[in-house]
Design a protein around this motif. Sequence first.
Motif, PDB file in Angstrom:
ATOM      1  N   ASP A 112       0.822  -1.219   0.000  1.00 23.92           N
ATOM      2  CA  ASP A 112       0.000   0.000   0.000  1.00 23.92           C
ATOM      3  C   ASP A 112       0.847   1.255   0.000  1.00 23.92           C
ATOM      4  O   ASP A 112       0.547   2.240  -0.688  1.00 23.92           O
ATOM      5  N   GLN A 113       1.921   1.257   0.797  1.00 22.27           N
ATOM      6  CA  GLN A 113       2.818   2.423   0.813  1.00 22.27           C
ATOM      7  C   GLN A 113       3.464   2.615  -0.550  1.00 22.27           C
ATOM      8  O   GLN A 113       3.588   3.729  -1.042  1.00 22.27           O
ATOM      9  N   TYR A 114       3.879   1.530  -1.161  1.00 25.17           N
ATOM     10  CA  TYR A 114       4.518   1.607  -2.477  1.00 25.17           C
ATOM     11  C   TYR A 114       3.556   2.200  -3.503  1.00 25.17           C
ATOM     12  O   TYR A 114       3.926   3.072  -4.297  1.00 25.17           O
ATOM     13  N   ARG A 115       2.311   1.755  -3.453  1.00 29.48           N
ATOM     14  CA  ARG A 115       1.315   2.227  -4.412  1.00 29.48           C
ATOM     15  C   ARG A 115       1.126   3.742  -4.285  1.00 29.48           C
ATOM     16  O   ARG A 115       0.978   4.458  -5.275  1.00 29.48           O
ATOM     17  N   ILE A 116       1.141   4.265  -3.062  1.00 25.82           N
ATOM     18  CA  ILE A 116       0.920   5.698  -2.855  1.00 25.82           C
ATOM     19  C   ILE A 116       2.200   6.489  -3.085  1.00 25.82           C
ATOM     20  O   ILE A 116       2.240   7.417  -3.897  1.00 25.82           O
ATOM     21  N   LEU A 117       3.268   6.133  -2.386  1.00 28.52           N
ATOM     22  CA  LEU A 117       4.497   6.929  -2.430  1.00 28.52           C
ATOM     23  C   LEU A 117       5.188   6.874  -3.794  1.00 28.52           C
ATOM     24  O   LEU A 117       5.725   7.871  -4.269  1.00 28.52           O
ATOM     25  N   ARG A 118       5.212   5.720  -4.420  1.00 27.25           N
ATOM     26  CA  ARG A 118       5.965   5.560  -5.673  1.00 27.25           C
ATOM     27  C   ARG A 118       5.088   5.590  -6.912  1.00 27.25           C
ATOM     28  O   ARG A 118       5.555   5.941  -7.986  1.00 27.25           O
ATOM     29  N   MET A 119       3.809   5.193  -6.793  1.00 25.61           N
ATOM     30  CA  MET A 119       2.920   5.140  -7.956  1.00 25.61           C
ATOM     31  C   MET A 119       1.866   6.253  -7.916  1.00 25.61           C
ATOM     32  O   MET A 119       0.952   6.272  -8.722  1.00 25.61           O
ATOM     33  N   LYS A 120       1.986   7.174  -6.939  1.00 22.61           N
ATOM     34  CA  LYS A 120       1.064   8.299  -6.797  1.00 22.61           C
ATOM     35  C   LYS A 120      -0.376   7.854  -6.584  1.00 22.61           C
ATOM     36  O   LYS A 120      -1.310   8.441  -7.119  1.00 22.61           O
ATOM     37  N   GLY A 121      -0.538   6.815  -5.810  1.00 22.00           N
ATOM     38  CA  GLY A 121      -1.881   6.343  -5.506  1.00 22.00           C
ATOM     39  C   GLY A 121      -2.507   7.161  -4.380  1.00 22.00           C
ATOM     40  O   GLY A 121      -1.900   8.086  -3.840  1.00 22.00           O
ATOM     41  N   THR A 122      -3.744   6.819  -4.033  1.00 23.52           N
ATOM     42  CA  THR A 122      -4.470   7.505  -2.969  1.00 23.52           C
ATOM     43  C   THR A 122      -5.169   6.470  -2.107  1.00 23.52           C
ATOM     44  O   THR A 122      -5.783   5.546  -2.631  1.00 23.52           O
ATOM     45  N   GLU A 123      -5.050   6.623  -0.790  1.00 21.97           N
ATOM     46  CA  GLU A 123      -5.768   5.701   0.095  1.00 21.97           C
ATOM     47  C   GLU A 123      -7.241   6.091   0.110  1.00 21.97           C
ATOM     48  O   GLU A 123      -7.593   7.236  -0.172  1.00 21.97           O
ATOM     49  N   ALA A 124      -8.092   5.138   0.463  1.00 19.93           N
ATOM     50  CA  ALA A 124      -9.527   5.414   0.508  1.00 19.93           C
ATOM     51  C   ALA A 124      -9.825   6.493   1.540  1.00 19.93           C
ATOM     52  O   ALA A 124      -9.253   6.475   2.633  1.00 19.93           O
ATOM     53  N   PRO A 125     -10.710   7.457   1.225  1.00 19.92           N
ATOM     54  CA  PRO A 125     -11.031   8.503   2.195  1.00 19.92           C
ATOM     55  C   PRO A 125     -11.579   7.912   3.490  1.00 19.92           C
ATOM     56  O   PRO A 125     -12.327   6.940   3.462  1.00 19.92           O
TER      57      PRO A 125
END
Length: 133
Positions: free
Chosen positions: A16-29
């Motif tokens: 999950d961290q990789y998806r956000i920090l490296r792939m510019k993802g967003t966690e669910a609100p």
Amino acid sequence: MMKKTDQEWADELTPDQYRILRMKGTEAPGSGAYLDLSEDGMYSCAACGTDLFSSEAKYHSGCGWPSFYESSDRVGRRDDDSLGMKRIEIYCKHCDGHLGHVFPDGPQPTGERHCVNSLALKFKAKKGGVETE
Ligand SMILES: [Zn+2]
């Protein structure tokens, strides 16, 4: 700036961290661990540990993500035209990790809302003037 390969980041970060920090993802609100945290301390980059936001600038924006009206100078900005929207991305200057976006609808004194993914942050509580993990 810290340079690591995608594989090195994938080994160090959770998926999950990789998806956000490296792939510019967003966690669910509303899902973030730090959304309602109001302890005194410092929010640092989950990838490299650089201090990014102080708890003093944290406020409840109601947007679903931890929000800060002010960032440290280690937070960079760049235009983000993805998803058909004009937004300003905020990122960690040290490791280039994606943090979230900044919007012009925050409280004074800055009038800005730094909308940040909890998963991109690591909170260090301040107890008796000493920062602990
Ligand atoms: Zn970083």
